[in-house]
Design a protein around this motif. Sequence first.
Motif, mmCIF file in Angstrom:
data_model
loop_
_atom_site.group_PDB
_atom_site.id
_atom_site.type_symbol
_atom_site.label_atom_id
_atom_site.label_comp_id
_atom_site.label_asym_id
_atom_site.label_seq_id
_atom_site.Cartn_x
_atom_site.Cartn_y
_atom_site.Cartn_z
ATOM 1 N N LEU A 96 5.049 7.617 1.008
ATOM 2 C CA LEU A 96 4.778 6.831 -0.206
ATOM 3 C C LEU A 96 5.810 5.711 -0.372
ATOM 4 C CD1 LEU A 96 3.706 9.700 -2.630
ATOM 5 C CD2 LEU A 96 2.246 7.857 -1.748
ATOM 6 N N TYR A 97 7.092 6.012 -0.139
ATOM 7 C CA TYR A 97 8.121 4.973 -0.312
ATOM 8 C C TYR A 97 8.034 3.897 0.773
ATOM 9 C CZ TYR A 97 10.038 7.790 -4.071
ATOM 10 O OH TYR A 97 10.183 8.482 -5.239
ATOM 11 N N THR A 98 7.488 4.233 1.924
ATOM 12 C CA THR A 98 7.283 3.207 2.953
ATOM 13 C C THR A 98 6.154 2.264 2.532
ATOM 14 O OG1 THR A 98 7.941 4.728 4.702
ATOM 15 C CG2 THR A 98 6.664 2.811 5.381
ATOM 16 N N LEU A 99 5.098 2.841 1.966
ATOM 17 C CA LEU A 99 3.889 2.050 1.708
ATOM 18 C C LEU A 99 3.963 1.230 0.423
ATOM 19 C CD1 LEU A 99 1.144 4.732 2.584
ATOM 20 C CD2 LEU A 99 1.886 2.819 4.020
ATOM 21 N N LEU A 100 4.787 1.663 -0.541
ATOM 22 C CA LEU A 100 4.713 1.078 -1.885
ATOM 23 C C LEU A 100 5.894 0.183 -2.232
ATOM 24 C CD1 LEU A 100 3.425 4.319 -3.601
ATOM 25 C CD2 LEU A 100 2.137 2.172 -3.423
ATOM 26 N N ARG A 101 5.617 -0.878 -3.017
ATOM 27 C CA ARG A 101 6.635 -1.811 -3.529
ATOM 28 C C ARG A 101 6.475 -1.897 -5.039
ATOM 29 N NH1 ARG A 101 7.182 -1.184 0.910
ATOM 30 N NH2 ARG A 101 7.338 -2.529 2.736
ATOM 31 N N PRO A 102 7.521 -2.311 -5.747
ATOM 32 C CA PRO A 102 7.373 -2.524 -7.190
ATOM 33 C C PRO A 102 6.180 -3.434 -7.492
ATOM 34 C CG PRO A 102 9.675 -2.670 -6.584
ATOM 35 C CD PRO A 102 8.903 -2.548 -5.288
ATOM 36 N N GLY A 103 5.416 -3.048 -8.501
ATOM 37 C CA GLY A 103 4.218 -3.822 -8.848
ATOM 38 C C GLY A 103 2.949 -3.293 -8.192
ATOM 39 N N ASP A 104 3.110 -2.396 -7.217
ATOM 40 C CA ASP A 104 1.938 -1.839 -6.521
ATOM 41 C C ASP A 104 1.252 -0.779 -7.378
ATOM 42 O OD1 ASP A 104 2.250 -3.457 -4.372
ATOM 43 O OD2 ASP A 104 2.929 -1.898 -2.974
ATOM 44 N N ARG A 105 0.104 -0.333 -6.869
ATOM 45 C CA ARG A 105 -0.682 0.639 -7.620
ATOM 46 C C ARG A 105 -1.215 1.735 -6.689
ATOM 47 N NH1 ARG A 105 -6.035 0.882 -9.846
ATOM 48 N NH2 ARG A 105 -5.904 2.006 -11.828
ATOM 49 N N VAL A 106 -1.153 2.989 -7.153
ATOM 50 C CA VAL A 106 -1.670 4.146 -6.413
ATOM 51 C C VAL A 106 -2.783 4.779 -7.222
ATOM 52 C CG1 VAL A 106 -1.089 6.350 -5.320
ATOM 53 C CG2 VAL A 106 0.710 4.681 -5.756
ATOM 54 N N VAL A 107 -3.850 5.188 -6.533
ATOM 55 C CA VAL A 107 -4.862 6.011 -7.188
ATOM 56 C C VAL A 107 -4.844 7.386 -6.512
ATOM 57 C CG1 VAL A 107 -7.316 6.337 -7.676
ATOM 58 C CG2 VAL A 107 -6.297 4.037 -7.826
ATOM 59 N N SER A 108 -4.731 8.425 -7.334
ATOM 60 C CA SER A 108 -4.745 9.789 -6.804
ATOM 61 C C SER A 108 -5.406 10.715 -7.821
ATOM 62 C CB SER A 108 -3.323 10.237 -6.461
ATOM 63 O OG SER A 108 -3.359 11.487 -5.802
ATOM 64 N N ALA A 109 -5.186 12.017 -7.632
ATOM 65 C CA ALA A 109 -5.859 13.012 -8.468
ATOM 66 C C ALA A 109 -4.840 13.856 -9.207
ATOM 67 C CB ALA A 109 -6.726 13.899 -7.588
ATOM 68 N N LYS A 110 -5.311 14.527 -10.254
ATOM 69 C CA LYS A 110 -4.428 15.373 -11.064
ATOM 70 C C LYS A 110 -3.999 16.632 -10.326
ATOM 71 C CE LYS A 110 -6.024 13.813 -15.557
ATOM 72 N NZ LYS A 110 -7.112 13.964 -16.528
ATOM 73 N N ASP A 111 -4.823 17.087 -9.369
ATOM 74 C CA ASP A 111 -4.560 18.387 -8.730
ATOM 75 C C ASP A 111 -3.749 18.325 -7.446
ATOM 76 O OD1 ASP A 111 -6.486 20.838 -9.848
ATOM 77 O OD2 ASP A 111 -7.150 18.828 -10.373
ATOM 78 N N THR A 112 -3.002 17.252 -7.208
ATOM 79 C CA THR A 112 -2.214 17.253 -5.974
ATOM 80 C C THR A 112 -1.121 18.313 -6.076
ATOM 81 O OG1 THR A 112 -0.778 15.523 -6.843
ATOM 82 C CG2 THR A 112 -2.577 14.820 -5.385
ATOM 83 N N TYR A 113 -0.526 18.623 -4.945
ATOM 84 C CA TYR A 113 0.575 19.594 -4.856
ATOM 85 C C TYR A 113 1.634 19.269 -5.925
ATOM 86 C CZ TYR A 113 4.524 22.119 -2.881
ATOM 87 O OH TYR A 113 5.591 22.949 -2.702
ATOM 88 N N GLY A 114 2.228 20.297 -6.518
ATOM 89 C CA GLY A 114 3.179 20.138 -7.622
ATOM 90 C C GLY A 114 4.270 19.100 -7.378
ATOM 91 N N GLY A 115 4.898 19.150 -6.212
ATOM 92 C CA GLY A 115 5.971 18.200 -5.889
ATOM 93 C C GLY A 115 5.448 16.775 -5.791
#
Length: 396
Positions: A96-115
């Motif tokens: 995630l830190y490789t792919l993302l920069r400030p201002g970017d946006r992620v779409v995911s789900a509520k049920d991902t692994y706790g961490g």
Amino acid sequence: MSKNTQPHLGTMAVWAGEDEYLMQGATQVPVVHSVSFGYNDVDEWLDVALERKKGHIYGRNTNPTVHVFEEKLRLMEGAEAATSFATGMAAISNTLYTLLRPGDRVVSAKDTYGGTNVIFTEFLPRLNIDVALCDTTDFAAIEAEIAKGCNVVYLESPTNPTLKVMDLERLAKAGKAVGATIVVDNTFATPINQNPLALGADLVLHSATKFLGGHADALGGVVCGPKDLVKQIYHYREINGATLHPMAAYLMIRGMKTLHLRVRQQNESAQQIAEFLAVHPFVRSVYYPGLPSHTHHDIARKQMRGFGGVLSFELQGDFDTVRDFLPRLNYAHAAANLGSVETIAGPPATTSHVECTLEERQAMGIPETLIRYSVGIEDTADLIADLQQALDAVSR
Ligand SMILES: *Cc1c(COP(=O)(O)O)cnc(C)c1O
């Protein structure tokens, strides 16, 4: 593997990635504990350092034993490249830190692994990265969020602990349409049951701590995908230093030699146990993608070759029932991990969702009497008898 035809997954689990480092006739991969790799010829050293020649320089970057583990996974996931990590969470965070920069946006789900959820809710927002967490199985809503534009679509299927199934092909397609990178956590399925890259994902990652290692004796993680992307993630990891230990890599390689056999047994036992629990009067509900009553059984059938070794079930009663029930199981560690040769059982309240309050767990649809049950490789009949006697005792 210098064989002409593409081998099946079970054959790859045993053989793939090993021949390069079988030294002096050894039939098993050595554990190379050396931190550094020396060169008498400075030009050769330079060639290796500049990646003009294959070889190793320093253990934080690469290591022969670690490389074999990466190769095995890479071949089994059908990827161009793979890189490994000290833990599954290191694989997820470094990606995630490789792919993302400030201002970017992620779409995911509520049920991902706790961490993973903590990264989404606590750490990424600090960097001014917008995170949209959707209802895990509301695919139309996820598509709508993706269509607003995003850099990363992060998926996991089946999910922890209620075994929800996400439509990977459909959501990968939506992500592709907006130019996002699609990442899938394939820990629960393993490459034996599911290959996300073949369904349109760009990157597939694993907590190798679970089914890949399979013996609950080593932590590790891995990411597979296209060369250029994996190289960027590798670079981030080599500098951050979340390197897989060679001994852990060896334990993963050894564990993976039986991955297909373990997963086959676990798929089969989990199905029978889910069917047994589904008709037990003291069990309120059972969550397992292999049950025809599962909301997305059809999608699971489409994208998986087997439904996996983890199921969960909700007991009648309250948390005191869970307190009473768990110690009665003779063939289950009451513990936090999953994917091992031994059966492991535990309530999400003490394992995957320990950080959440009762109200938060309820909002996430996690009942207080839910038990996550990771099926081991024991005889199925003994596991069913064990569950039967524990259920009989607490329902009395
Ligand atoms: C356990 C787990 C992780 C984290 O892996 P660690 O090796 O414990 O860091 C990530 N995703 C899933 C689905 C897991 O089960």
